[in-house]
Write an enzyme that holds these catalytic residues in place. Structure first.
Site, short mmCIF file in Angstrom:
data_model
loop_
_atom_site.label_atom_id
_atom_site.label_comp_id
_atom_site.label_asym_id
_atom_site.label_seq_id
_atom_site.Cartn_x
_atom_site.Cartn_y
_atom_site.Cartn_z
CB SER A 372 13.73 8.09 11.99
OG SER A 372 14.22 7.81 12.69
CB CYS A 529 19.18 10.61 15.47
SG CYS A 529 18.76 9.41 14.39
CG ASP A 574 16.58 6.52 17.23
OD1 ASP A 574 17.05 4.69 16.61
OD2 ASP A 574 16.26 6.97 16.62
CD1 TRP A 576 22.41 2.99 11.11
CD2 TRP A 576 21.38 4.35 11.63
NE1 TRP A 576 22.79 4.75 10.16
CE2 TRP A 576 21.65 5.33 11.04
CE3 TRP A 576 19.65 5.45 12.82
CZ2 TRP A 576 20.79 6.09 10.55
CZ3 TRP A 576 19.29 6.23 12.44
CH2 TRP A 576 20.05 7.85 11.34
#
Length: 577
Positions: A372, A529, A574, A576
């Protein structure tokens, strides 16, 4: 057709697993007297697919990964668009799809499901059911189980029988060349996808995975930190030689594409030549070899530019073979737990001397590493900042392992992202990001830029969390300064290990229900995020609870309301796993 192949295997891959599965399917095909061609859809003309019908017993197999929030991988984006928008009929074409996904994400395996359904809608014949691999559990087991059912179905459809051979089919052949035997212009020297891309840089607007830009680190102190300190706080990659201001404006300052990610693989030295002949989609590649340490003379680090030997050897998985159980246990202990790379395994077992072409088959290609961007293109128009840890650690086996990205930073490219600020700076934003906080530094820089320019900037609220203020609060001074300057309307901090009770960002959100609801009511945007498995889910549940209470909705109505925010681009994640 000219090479006598009848199976086309397409892959959509972001981390390399989809490509690996495609290559394994190609090797399997040889057991049935079939020959396959592994294809990157980005390098193909999809309009040619119907021509496969002219080849007897032809088949299309696809390993398609889902990336991010239900998106296709970068290399499969054009293929996805072609299927979605096109009307080319695929009648008579036979196919099967294996999808790669992760159930911690909302849009689980959406790309695989889409491709499977769209092929059927266009008239193609499905020879075997859609396979769905879950990376949150055991995607290897999912894939093996699927292909164990695939090949009997293919044999039945085409009247084939499995070969009685041992199945040890080679993917590469090895040929050594002496100096002067080859034209230097035909030699591959480790570039990403395109020959001599490092020597012939295309214009800035075209920088992409096949055409990365050769940047360099600008701050000498940061560069020193990069080389010596495993806890690198911040790196600045410089973009020199930008000659066209319009191109610079398009890449770095376009308000619709301001927040992007950088690809930073490694680059090597070169001293000798070797040719690899692949039976897949790279039939004639010549590698120019780096010579670093005398481990395998004269083939030292053959793999470094293309297949780095820094990953554990591949473990074959067979759930139906009871004899593999003790071997798999030993593999887990001796290879995985001890972090032995292929290089370490061959060093510790000197009697094991496989041919160099066999070694190449065991190695995945080096994949892009996405970071990022921790800077605003308005505040820093000629540089890109990232926050990364330089991976360097000692293994149980006594080796020093280095990360293959952060230890060799040079080529980069930027990729589009839907994770961006609202077009109107007057709209309030809430940013929720535990960890380093890097993804939101660029956001806040952008808001500071507009505030300094005298614009009416909406509320800018940050929820940030890490373990300890003294160790993990990397951007602490900068965030405190922005708060004192009123760039940040609210700075809500959760240091989970500094108090007697663990406090996370989702707890702070629940405490500030009134503030967050006002943002939602005021056309605000929410950004999340970080970790998908725990934090993102807990934040989502906290926001649903706030909507339920403040808007007087039932739980399901509140869930639907939040989903509506996502569909409108007002709730972006965003994350993961």
């Amino acid at each position: 057709k000219t090479q006598g192949r009848n199976i086309a295997i397409l892959y959509g891959s972001q981390t390399g697993t989809g490509e690996e599965f495609a290559n394994r399917l190609a090797k399997d095909a040889q057991r049935y007297g079939m020959k396959a061609l592994v294809l990157d859809p980005e390098e193909c003309n999809a309009d040619d697919l119907p021509q496969l019908i002219d080849i007897p017993n032809s088949l299309v197999l696809m390993c398609m990964a889902t990336y991010g929030e239900g998106d296709p991988t970068d290399n499969a984006q054009d293929f996805h668009d072609w299927l979605k928008q096109g009307d080319t009929m695929l009648t008579g074409l036979r196919y099967a799809v294996f999808g790669l996904g992760n159930k911690t994400y909302e849009h689980y395996n959406s790309m695989g499901k889409f491709v499977d359904k769209r092929f059927e809608e266009l008239g193609a014949e499905r020879v075997y059911e859609l396979g769905l691999g879950d990376d949150d559990t055991n995607i290897e087991e999912d894939f093996v189980t699927w292909k164990e059912g695939l090949w009997p179905a293919v044999c039945q459809r085409f009247g084939l029988e499995a070969s009685m051979e041992d199945g040890s089919f080679r993917a590469y052949s090895f040929t050594k060349y002496e100096d002067g035997d080859l034209d230097p212009k035909t030699i591959y020297t480790g570039e990403v996808a395109r020959l001599h891309s490092y020597d012939n840089q295309r214009p800035l607007i075209q920088y992409s995975p096949p055409n990365p830009y050769l940047s360099h680190i600008t701050d000498p102190m940061m560069q020193e930190t990069l080389l010596s300190n495993p806890y690198l706080p911040h790196i600045t990659a410089y973009l020199p030689h930008i000659t066209d201001p319009m191109m610079q404006e398009t890449l770095l300052s376009n308000p619709y594409l301001p927040y992007i990610t950088a690809y930073l693989p490694h680059i090597t030295d070169h001293t000798m030549q070797v040719s690899l002949l692949s039976n897949h989609h790279l039939p004639h590649i010549t590698l120019y070899l780096p010579h670093i340490t005398p481990l395998f003379p004269p083939y030292d680090h053959l793999f470094t530019p293309y297949n780095p030997p820094f990953t554990p050897p591949y473990r074959p998985y067979d759930a139906k073979n009871p004899y593999l159980a003790p071997i798999q246990k030993l593999y887990q202990e001796w290879v995985v737990d001890s972090r032995r790379t292929l290089l370490a395994v061959l060093t510790d077992l000197p009697s094991c001397q496989p041919p160099i072409d066999h070694i190449c088959e065991l190695l995945p290609r080096l994949q892009a590493r996405y970071y990022s961007i921790a800077s605003s293109p308005r505040a820093h128009p000629n540089s890109i900042h990232i926050c990364a840890v330089v991976v360097k650690y000692e293994t149980k086996a006594g080796y020093t392992n280095l990360g293959v990205a952060t230890n060799w930073l040079t080529p980069i490219y930027v990729r589009k992202s839907q994770f961006r600020l609202p077009f109107k700076v007057s709209h309030p934003v809430v940013m929720i990001g535990p960890g380093t906080g890097a993804p939101f530094i660029g956001f806040i820089q952008d808001r500071a830029y507009h505030k300094e320019a005298g614009k009416d900037v909406g509320k800018t609220i940050l929820y940030f969390g890490c373990r300890k203020r003294s160790e993990d609060f990397i951007y602490g001074d900068q965030l405190d300064e922005w708060k004192s300057e009123s760039v940040l309307t609210e700075l809500n901090l959760a240091f989970s290990r500094d108090g007697e009770k663990k406090v996370y960002v989702q707890h702070l959100i629940a405490e500030n229900r009134d503030s967050l609801w006002k943002v939602i009511e005021g056309h605000g945007h929410i950004y999340v995020c970080g970790d998908a498995r725990h934090m993102a889910r807990d934040v989502h549940d906290a926001i649903v609870s706030i909507v339920e209470e403040k808007a007087g909705k039932t739980h399901q109505q509140a869930v639907d309301f939040v989903k509506g925010l996502m569909n409108k681009g007002r709730y972006s994640a965003d994350v993961w796993s």
